[in-house]
Design an enzyme around this catalytic site. Structure first.
Site, PDB file in Angstrom:
ATOM      1  N   SER A 119      53.179 -14.654  58.901  1.00 55.83           N
ATOM      2  CA  SER A 119      53.854 -13.896  57.923  1.00 55.83           C
ATOM      3  C   SER A 119      55.733 -14.689  57.511  1.00 55.83           C
ATOM      4  O   SER A 119      56.358 -13.447  57.210  1.00 55.83           O
ATOM      5  CB  SER A 119      53.799 -12.450  58.216  1.00 55.83           C
ATOM      6  OG  SER A 119      54.413 -12.217  59.860  1.00 55.83           O
ATOM      7  N   HIS A 140      49.838 -16.880  52.929  1.00 55.54           N
ATOM      8  CA  HIS A 140      49.666 -15.473  53.815  1.00 55.54           C
ATOM      9  C   HIS A 140      49.453 -14.551  52.768  1.00 55.54           C
ATOM     10  O   HIS A 140      49.600 -13.823  51.616  1.00 55.54           O
ATOM     11  CB  HIS A 140      51.446 -15.685  53.417  1.00 55.54           C
ATOM     12  CG  HIS A 140      51.520 -14.189  53.928  1.00 55.54           C
ATOM     13  ND1 HIS A 140      52.281 -12.638  54.111  1.00 55.54           N
ATOM     14  CD2 HIS A 140      50.932 -13.481  55.553  1.00 55.54           C
ATOM     15  CE1 HIS A 140      52.310 -11.934  54.551  1.00 55.54           C
ATOM     16  NE2 HIS A 140      51.709 -12.432  55.998  1.00 55.54           N
ATOM     17  N   GLU A 152      50.565 -15.008  49.635  1.00 57.93           N
ATOM     18  CA  GLU A 152      51.744 -15.504  48.943  1.00 57.93           C
ATOM     19  C   GLU A 152      50.991 -16.197  50.016  1.00 57.93           C
ATOM     20  O   GLU A 152      50.722 -17.582  50.823  1.00 57.93           O
ATOM     21  CB  GLU A 152      52.759 -14.906  49.804  1.00 57.93           C
ATOM     22  CG  GLU A 152      53.743 -13.953  49.672  1.00 57.93           C
ATOM     23  CD  GLU A 152      54.604 -13.216  50.663  1.00 57.93           C
ATOM     24  OE1 GLU A 152      55.838 -13.338  50.286  1.00 57.93           O
ATOM     25  OE2 GLU A 152      54.456 -13.364  52.240  1.00 57.93           O
ATOM     26  N   ASN A 190      57.748  -9.318  53.219  1.00 59.57           N
ATOM     27  CA  ASN A 190      57.959  -9.241  55.147  1.00 59.57           C
ATOM     28  C   ASN A 190      59.441  -9.452  54.246  1.00 59.57           C
ATOM     29  O   ASN A 190      60.279  -8.177  55.009  1.00 59.57           O
ATOM     30  CB  ASN A 190      58.099  -9.851  55.449  1.00 59.57           C
ATOM     31  CG  ASN A 190      56.270  -9.565  55.613  1.00 59.57           C
ATOM     32  OD1 ASN A 190      55.954  -8.007  55.688  1.00 59.57           O
ATOM     33  ND2 ASN A 190      55.480 -10.450  55.937  1.00 59.57           N
TER      34      ASN A 190
HETATM   35  N1  CAA Z   1      37.565  -3.874  54.474  1.00 64.62           N
HETATM   36  C1  CAA Z   1      36.961  -4.019  52.913  1.00 64.62           C
HETATM   37  N2  CAA Z   1      37.183  -2.444  51.750  1.00 64.62           N
HETATM   38  C2  CAA Z   1      38.123  -1.858  53.172  1.00 64.62           C
HETATM   39  C3  CAA Z   1      38.443  -1.452  53.858  1.00 64.62           C
HETATM   40  C4  CAA Z   1      38.196  -2.981  54.427  1.00 64.62           C
HETATM   41  N3  CAA Z   1      39.170  -3.541  55.752  1.00 64.62           N
HETATM   42  N4  CAA Z   1      39.731  -1.263  53.906  1.00 64.62           N
HETATM   43  C5  CAA Z   1      39.320  -0.119  53.373  1.00 64.62           C
HETATM   44  N5  CAA Z   1      38.768  -0.434  52.408  1.00 64.62           N
HETATM   45  C6  CAA Z   1      37.861  -0.218  50.234  1.00 64.62           C
HETATM   46  C7  CAA Z   1      37.636   1.190  51.473  1.00 64.62           C
HETATM   47  O1  CAA Z   1      36.874   0.670  50.967  1.00 64.62           O
HETATM   48  C8  CAA Z   1      38.162   1.819  49.913  1.00 64.62           C
HETATM   49  O2  CAA Z   1      37.589   1.425  48.039  1.00 64.62           O
HETATM   50  P1  CAA Z   1      37.477   2.108  46.769  1.00 64.62           P
HETATM   51  O3  CAA Z   1      38.644   2.413  46.623  1.00 64.62           O
HETATM   52  O4  CAA Z   1      36.123   1.530  46.570  1.00 64.62           O
HETATM   53  O5  CAA Z   1      36.251   3.482  47.540  1.00 64.62           O
HETATM   54  C9  CAA Z   1      39.187   1.181  49.361  1.00 64.62           C
HETATM   55  O6  CAA Z   1      39.427   0.017  50.651  1.00 64.62           O
HETATM   56  C10 CAA Z   1      40.513   2.626  50.682  1.00 64.62           C
HETATM   57  O7  CAA Z   1      40.269   3.019  50.966  1.00 64.62           O
HETATM   58  P2  CAA Z   1      39.919   4.614  51.947  1.00 64.62           P
HETATM   59  O8  CAA Z   1      40.077   5.642  50.808  1.00 64.62           O
HETATM   60  O9  CAA Z   1      39.241   4.764  53.268  1.00 64.62           O
HETATM   61  O10 CAA Z   1      41.778   4.480  52.222  1.00 64.62           O
HETATM   62  P3  CAA Z   1      43.281   4.693  51.542  1.00 64.62           P
HETATM   63  O11 CAA Z   1      42.737   5.163  49.988  1.00 64.62           O
HETATM   64  O12 CAA Z   1      44.026   5.649  51.983  1.00 64.62           O
HETATM   65  O13 CAA Z   1      43.358   3.179  51.493  1.00 64.62           O
HETATM   66  C11 CAA Z   1      44.566   1.720  52.268  1.00 64.62           C
HETATM   67  C12 CAA Z   1      43.431   2.378  52.999  1.00 64.62           C
HETATM   68  C13 CAA Z   1      43.903   0.651  51.338  1.00 64.62           C
HETATM   69  C14 CAA Z   1      44.978   0.693  53.480  1.00 64.62           C
HETATM   70  C15 CAA Z   1      46.110   1.877  51.738  1.00 64.62           C
HETATM   71  O14 CAA Z   1      46.201   3.163  52.440  1.00 64.62           O
HETATM   72  C16 CAA Z   1      46.670   0.703  51.071  1.00 64.62           C
HETATM   73  O15 CAA Z   1      47.366   0.181  50.246  1.00 64.62           O
HETATM   74  N6  CAA Z   1      47.684   1.222  52.709  1.00 64.62           N
HETATM   75  C17 CAA Z   1      49.672   0.535  52.187  1.00 64.62           C
HETATM   76  C18 CAA Z   1      48.267  -0.994  53.188  1.00 64.62           C
HETATM   77  C19 CAA Z   1      49.741  -2.283  52.913  1.00 64.62           C
HETATM   78  O16 CAA Z   1      51.116  -2.108  52.322  1.00 64.62           O
HETATM   79  N7  CAA Z   1      49.224  -3.370  52.955  1.00 64.62           N
HETATM   80  C20 CAA Z   1      50.200  -4.811  53.051  1.00 64.62           C
HETATM   81  C21 CAA Z   1      51.324  -4.596  55.018  1.00 64.62           C
HETATM   82  S1  CAA Z   1      52.043  -6.318  54.850  1.00 64.62           S
HETATM   83  C22 CAA Z   1      51.323  -7.522  55.096  1.00 64.62           C
HETATM   84  O17 CAA Z   1      50.291  -6.933  55.274  1.00 64.62           O
HETATM   85  C23 CAA Z   1      52.066  -8.484  55.732  1.00 64.62           C
HETATM   86  C24 CAA Z   1      52.090  -8.983  56.627  1.00 64.62           C
HETATM   87  O18 CAA Z   1      52.926 -10.292  57.257  1.00 64.62           O
HETATM   88  C25 CAA Z   1      52.818  -7.992  57.836  1.00 64.62           C
END
Ligand code: CAA
Length: 291
Positions: A119, A140, A152, A190
């Site tokens: 990252s 990424h 990315e 990031n």
């Molecule tokens: N595998 C498969 N499906 C998954 C899953 C997984 N690990 N986690 C969640 N899902 C699916 C669920 O089944 C659900 O599907 P539907 O839309 O079909 O119902 C959907 O994702 C939404 O999940 P939930 O209803 O359980 O929960 P939510 O609505 O609160 O969403 C989330 C969860 C998608 C994580 C949402 O909260 C979100 O988008 N959060 C922000 C995530 C983010 O910003 N990520 C980037 C982080 S930075 C990074 O990764 C880069 C780095 O280098 C640090």
């Protein structure tokens, strides 16, 4: 370059997500880690996450069965030498990644593309220590990999066009969208996301708001799916701190200084969801703010 077999190094949160989406897209996947337990856990997590997708009609049961059958696991890193594209998703420590590439190199086919899911570590520097800087790049993914649409793609200074195009083809086959980023600290996501999270920790540190009010503000006031502190716990506070340090050191600007409170949580071993405690305590029924 025809890519059919993909090697994934590291079976943690990112590695198992990458193996999951690659197998569903029809690639043969070989996943490696240093512990059999980590490999077994990863297979179980992938099965559970695919079941969730089946239950929500995202994929058919047959897709899940076929995908799981396409994933092989091995404790021997050099077994990945026969794959066409390797994505390293090991611990975010440069010495660890470098050692993995060194061990892999003698086993690789000449045309194998090497990539890192880092990252924030310099792609150019990682590439320069391999025998194929022109066939090396950053790949990424965002967490959770099966859900997040973006990948990315980061070219090092020497990455050639064919390598970039081959990786872009993989992203397209996954049904995801690629953002092309230059190789500077934090790339795009990031560079923008971590200073926001760090600022949320400063807001907490200075007493402007508590955990709940800060997260609620950004969820309800800016339509973010998770509040910044909840997201920090989800990513891992050690990872957040490591990325802030990379931005601070690499861009040499005090605006990226990590908040002392973030450092304190990491020192306590309160790293977020993965350790059961961070800005929230996850050990009970529902997460409770720790401040
Ligand atoms: N595998 C498969 N499906 C998954 C899953 C997984 N690990 N986690 C969640 N899902 C699916 C669920 O089944 C659900 O599907 P539907 O839309 O079909 O119902 C959907 O994702 C939404 O999940 P939930 O209803 O359980 O929960 P939510 O609505 O609160 O969403 C989330 C969860 C998608 C994580 C949402 O909260 C979100 O988008 N959060 C922000 C995530 C983010 O910003 N990520 C980037 C982080 S930075 C990074 O990764 C880069 C780095 O280098 C640090």
């Amino acid at each position: 370059m025809n890519i059919e077999a993909i090697g994934v190094v590291g079976a943690g949160q990112m590695g198992n997500g990458i193996a999951h989406v690659m197998a569903l897209a029809g690639y043969e996947v070989l996943l490696t880690d240093v512990s059999q337990q980590a490999l077994d856990d990863a297979m179980e997590v992938m099965r559970r996450n695919m079941e969730r997708q089946v239950s929500r009609d995202k994929i058919a049961q047959a897709d899940m069965d076929d995908a799981l059958a396409r994933i092989g696991t091995t404790l021997t890193l050099t077994d990945l030498g026969r794959t066409d594209l390797i994505i390293e998703a090991a611990t975010e420590r440069e010495t660890v990644k470098q050692a993995i590439f060194e061990d892999l190199m003698p086993a690789l086919k000449p045309e194998t593309i090497l990539t890192s899911n880092t990252s924030s570590i310099s792609i150019t520097r990682l590439a320069s220590r391999t025998d194929r800087p022109e066939r090396f790049m950053g790949f990424h993914f965002m967490n959770p990999v099966p859900v997040m649409q973006l990948v990315e793609l980061i070219r090092g200074i020497a990455t050639d066009r064919a390598t970039y195009d081959a990786c872009l083809g993989v992203v397209e086959r996954l049904g995801k969208t690629a953002a092309s980023a230059e190789d500077f600290p934090g790339f795009i996501v990031n560079r923008i996301l971590m200073p926001m999270i760090n600022e949320a920790v400063y807001t907490l540190y200075e007493g402007v708001g508590n955990v709940k009010s800060i997260d609620q503000s950004m969820k309800l006031g800016a339509n973010h799916p998770m509040g910044p502190l909840e997201l920090a716990d989800f990513i891992g506070l050690d990872t957040c701190l490591a990325i802030m340090n990379v931005l601070h050191d690499g861009l040499a600007d005090t605006k990226y200084r990590p908040c002392p409170l973030l450092t304190k949580y990491v020192e306590a071993g309160w790293l977020g969801r993965k350790t059961g405690r961070g800005f929230y305590d996850y050990r009970g029924e529902t997460p409770t703010p720790t401040r």
